[in-house]
Design a protein around this motif. Structure first.
Motif, mmCIF file in Angstrom:
data_model
loop_
_atom_site.group_PDB
_atom_site.id
_atom_site.type_symbol
_atom_site.label_atom_id
_atom_site.label_comp_id
_atom_site.label_asym_id
_atom_site.label_seq_id
_atom_site.Cartn_x
_atom_site.Cartn_y
_atom_site.Cartn_z
ATOM 1 N N ASP A 55 0.817 -1.216 0.000
ATOM 2 C CA ASP A 55 0.000 0.000 0.000
ATOM 3 C C ASP A 55 0.849 1.263 0.000
ATOM 4 O OD1 ASP A 55 -2.280 -1.496 -0.042
ATOM 5 O OD2 ASP A 55 -2.705 -1.324 2.107
ATOM 6 N N THR A 56 2.029 1.186 0.610
ATOM 7 C CA THR A 56 2.922 2.336 0.631
ATOM 8 C C THR A 56 3.700 2.464 -0.672
ATOM 9 O OG1 THR A 56 3.162 2.076 3.027
ATOM 10 C CG2 THR A 56 4.812 3.435 1.910
ATOM 11 N N ALA A 57 4.071 1.313 -1.233
ATOM 12 C CA ALA A 57 4.884 1.318 -2.452
ATOM 13 C C ALA A 57 4.072 1.589 -3.708
ATOM 14 C CB ALA A 57 5.600 -0.030 -2.609
ATOM 15 N N ALA A 58 2.761 1.354 -3.659
ATOM 16 C CA ALA A 58 1.943 1.392 -4.876
ATOM 17 C C ALA A 58 2.037 2.730 -5.610
ATOM 18 C CB ALA A 58 0.489 1.083 -4.524
ATOM 19 N N GLN A 59 2.057 3.826 -4.869
ATOM 20 C CA GLN A 59 2.115 5.140 -5.529
ATOM 21 C C GLN A 59 3.420 5.288 -6.312
ATOM 22 O OE1 GLN A 59 1.435 8.469 -2.931
ATOM 23 N NE2 GLN A 59 1.782 9.985 -4.526
ATOM 24 N N ARG A 60 4.530 4.843 -5.718
ATOM 25 C CA ARG A 60 5.805 4.905 -6.429
ATOM 26 C C ARG A 60 5.787 4.027 -7.669
ATOM 27 N NH1 ARG A 60 10.476 3.692 -2.184
ATOM 28 N NH2 ARG A 60 11.568 3.309 -4.156
ATOM 29 N N ILE A 61 5.164 2.853 -7.564
ATOM 30 C CA ILE A 61 5.124 1.941 -8.704
ATOM 31 C C ILE A 61 4.267 2.532 -9.823
ATOM 32 C CG2 ILE A 61 4.440 -0.358 -9.487
ATOM 33 C CD1 ILE A 61 4.999 -1.340 -6.615
ATOM 34 N N ARG A 62 3.133 3.124 -9.459
ATOM 35 C CA ARG A 62 2.302 3.770 -10.482
ATOM 36 C C ARG A 62 3.096 4.852 -11.205
ATOM 37 N NH1 ARG A 62 -1.375 3.995 -6.148
ATOM 38 N NH2 ARG A 62 -2.843 2.249 -6.217
ATOM 39 N N ALA A 63 3.828 5.651 -10.432
ATOM 40 C CA ALA A 63 4.620 6.721 -11.041
ATOM 41 C C ALA A 63 5.688 6.149 -11.967
ATOM 42 C CB ALA A 63 5.258 7.580 -9.956
ATOM 43 N N MET A 64 6.326 5.055 -11.546
ATOM 44 C CA MET A 64 7.364 4.441 -12.371
ATOM 45 C C MET A 64 6.775 3.892 -13.667
ATOM 46 S SD MET A 64 9.564 0.989 -11.762
ATOM 47 C CE MET A 64 8.141 0.060 -12.374
#
Length: 263
Positions: free
Chosen positions: A223-232
Motif C-alpha cells: 500500500d505504501t509502495a503502490a504510488q511509487r510503482i504507479r509513477a514508475m
C-alpha cells in the motif's frame, strides 16, 4: 576518425561537426573510444532537431517555464510543449501495479540515505570552451586525489563552486531523489569512502564525488509502495510513447551522418 568528424543533416538542417564534438564532451564513453560519445551526441542533437522541426510545423509558440532558479530556453519550451501535446499514454492498470510489486518486493524500499561530498566545477550548457577548461581542472584535481585522497577537504575549499565548499564539500545527509539522477546513479556505484574514478557531468557542471556512508531503506508494504510503482510505470509508458513519436518522425525524415534507427 574521419567519419566521426562529418556534419549531420536533418531534413536539410545542418548540425555542424564542431557542435557535435562540443556536445560529445557531455556524454560518457570508455577511454580510447570517442566514437561512442560522438554518436550519442549526434543522435541527441538529431532528435532535438526533429522535435523542434515538428513543434514549429504544428505552429507551437514557445512559452518558457521557470522553476524559480532557472528558466527554459525557447527551444526547451517548444520541445516540452510538443511532448505535452503529442505524448499522452494511458495510466497504468492496477493489476500491473500489483504484479510489479509482487515480482520483487525488495525493490521497493524507503529512501536510501547517503552522506556524500563533492567538488563542483561549474559549466553552462553549450559553453564548449568553458567545459574544456573546467574538465581539465577537474581531472587535475582528481589525479591529485588519487595520489592523496585526504586532500579532498582542502581541494573542495579551494576549488568547488558549491556552497558546500565551506564544509570541505560535504553535503550532509541526503536521500534518494535529493540530487540529480546522474549524481545519484554514481553514489549507488560507490563503496563507502570511495571517490568516483571520473568527473561526473550534470546540468550544473562537473563533479568529483565521494561517498562517505550509505543506509539502505527498509522494504515498503504494497500500500505504501503502490504510488511509487504507479509513477514508475507511468514514466515508462511516457518514455515508450515519446520513443514511438521520435521513431515516427525519424521514419519520415531525411537524415544523413547518423543512424537514428540504432539509437
Amino acid at each position: 576518425m574521419g567519419p566521426l568528424l562529418s556534419d549531420i543533416t536533418v531534413n536539410g538542417e545542418v548540425i555542424p561537426a564542431a557542435t557535435i564534438a562540443a556536445e560529445a564532451q557531455m556524454h560518457a564513453a570508455p577511454k580510447g573510444k570517442p566514437g561512442i560519445a560522438w554518436r550519442a551526441a549526434g543522435r541527441a542533437l538529431a532528435v532535438r532537431a526533429l522535435l523542434l522541426q515538428e513543434a514549429r510545423a504544428r505552429g507551437l509558440t514557445p512559452q518558457p517555464a521557470s522553476d524559480g532558479e532557472r528558466a527554459e530556453t525557447e527551444e526547451e519550451a517548444l520541445i516540452r510543449q510538443l511532448l505535452d501535446e503529442a505524448v499522452q499514454p494511458s495510466a497504468p492498470a492496477e493489476e500491473d501495479v500489483r504484479a510489479t510489486y509482487d515480482a520483487d518486493p525488495g525493490r521497493w524500499r524507503a529512501p536510501t540515505l547517503y552522506e556524500a561530498a563533492h567538488i563542483l566545477f561549474p559549466v553552462h550548457a553549450g559553453d564548449a570552451d568553458a567545459l574544456a577548461v573546467e574538465r581539465a581542472k577537474a581531472e587535475a584535481a582528481l589525479a591529485e586525489l588519487k595520489r592523496n585522497p585526504r586532500d579532498f577537504d582542502r581541494l573542495a575549499r579551494e576549488l568547488s563552486a558549491c556552497s558546500s565548499r565551506d564544509a570541505g564539500g560535504r553535503l550532509g545527509q541526503i536521500a534518494t531523489g535529493d540530487t540529480v539522477p546522474e549524481f545519484e546513479a554514481v553514489l549507488d556505484t560507490l563503496a563507502e569512502g570511495e571517490i568516483a574514478d571520473e568527473p561526473v557531468a550534470t546540468r550544473f557542471g562537473l563533479h568529483i564525488i565521494r561517498l562517505d556512508a550509505r543506509a539502505e531503506g527498509a522494504i515498503l508494504p504494497y500500500d505504501t509502495a503502490a504510488q511509487r510503482i504507479r509513477a514508475m510505470l507511468a514514466k515508462a509508458a511516457w518514455a515508450r510513447a515519446a520513443r514511438d513519436l521520435i521513431e515516427e518522425l525519424a521514419d519520415r525524415a531525411e537524415v544523413t551522418g547518423i543512424d537514428l534507427k540504432a539509437a
